[in-house]
Design a protein around this motif. Structure first.
Motif, mmCIF file in Angstrom:
data_model
loop_
_atom_site.group_PDB
_atom_site.id
_atom_site.type_symbol
_atom_site.label_atom_id
_atom_site.label_comp_id
_atom_site.label_asym_id
_atom_site.label_seq_id
_atom_site.Cartn_x
_atom_site.Cartn_y
_atom_site.Cartn_z
ATOM 1 N N ALA A 66 -88.471 24.783 45.825
ATOM 2 C CA ALA A 66 -88.643 23.365 45.538
ATOM 3 C C ALA A 66 -89.461 22.775 46.678
ATOM 4 O O ALA A 66 -89.507 23.322 47.769
ATOM 5 N N GLY A 67 -90.108 21.662 46.398
ATOM 6 C CA GLY A 67 -90.871 21.022 47.458
ATOM 7 C C GLY A 67 -91.649 19.830 46.956
ATOM 8 O O GLY A 67 -91.432 19.343 45.850
ATOM 9 N N ASP A 68 -92.571 19.377 47.789
ATOM 10 C CA ASP A 68 -93.422 18.241 47.419
ATOM 11 C C ASP A 68 -94.831 18.762 47.138
ATOM 12 O O ASP A 68 -95.072 19.973 47.133
ATOM 13 N N THR B 117 -93.184 16.109 43.748
ATOM 14 C CA THR B 117 -92.032 16.997 43.861
ATOM 15 C C THR B 117 -91.890 17.889 42.631
ATOM 16 O O THR B 117 -92.249 17.516 41.520
ATOM 17 N N TRP B 118 -91.339 19.069 42.878
ATOM 18 C CA TRP B 118 -91.217 20.107 41.854
ATOM 19 C C TRP B 118 -90.103 21.068 42.243
ATOM 20 O O TRP B 118 -89.634 21.077 43.371
ATOM 21 N N HIS B 119 -89.700 21.906 41.276
ATOM 22 C CA HIS B 119 -88.793 23.015 41.579
ATOM 23 C C HIS B 119 -88.959 24.116 40.534
ATOM 24 O O HIS B 119 -89.373 23.866 39.402
ATOM 25 N N ARG C 291 -94.425 11.718 44.954
ATOM 26 C CA ARG C 291 -94.646 12.664 46.057
ATOM 27 C C ARG C 291 -95.017 14.064 45.589
ATOM 28 O O ARG C 291 -95.146 14.973 46.397
ATOM 29 N N ASP D 97 -92.148 14.879 40.176
ATOM 30 C CA ASP D 97 -92.993 13.900 40.881
ATOM 31 C C ASP D 97 -92.215 12.673 41.351
ATOM 32 O O ASP D 97 -92.663 11.541 41.214
ATOM 33 N N LYS D 98 -91.035 12.897 41.923
ATOM 34 C CA LYS D 98 -90.203 11.788 42.399
ATOM 35 C C LYS D 98 -90.961 10.939 43.409
ATOM 36 O O LYS D 98 -91.602 11.459 44.314
#
Length: 96
Positions: free
Chosen positions: A65-67, A54-56, A52, A48-49
């Motif tokens: 990976a993505g948001d 975010t994950w992978h 946003r 969750d950077k």
């Protein structure tokens, strides 16, 4: 609403959005099973950077990976446009 608008409104709310859509992700900074490939117990990481979503995943075929929006799109196998509509449906009126 356009994608940029929705992602800004969703910033910091992805855990709640995922929960309302039935997407099981581990708590921020933790590892768990991947909601996309369903494999493993620690291959998926939700970081969750910058809020946003975010994950992978180290197991998915393409080491995905993505948001948050990409998670919704891939989880439901829908276009980005439809993913935006799903996200908006969880946010209530005007994202409040």
């Amino acid at each position: 609403m356009d994608i940029q608008n929705v992602t800004e409104i969703a910033r910091g709310r992805w855990p709640m959005i995922f929960d309302r859509l039935g997407i099981k992700v581990p708590k921020r900074g933790k590892h768990g099973p991947c909601p996309l490939c369903g494999d493993g117990v620690d291959r998926f990481h939700f970081d969750d950077k910058e809020g946003r979503g975010t994950w992978h995943c180290r197991k998915c075929a393409d080491k995905s990976a993505g948001d948050g929006l990409s998670m919704v799109s891939r989880y439901f196998d829908v276009s980005c446009y439809h993913a935006v509509r799903l996200v908006v449906s969880t946010l209530g009126r005007h994202g409040k």
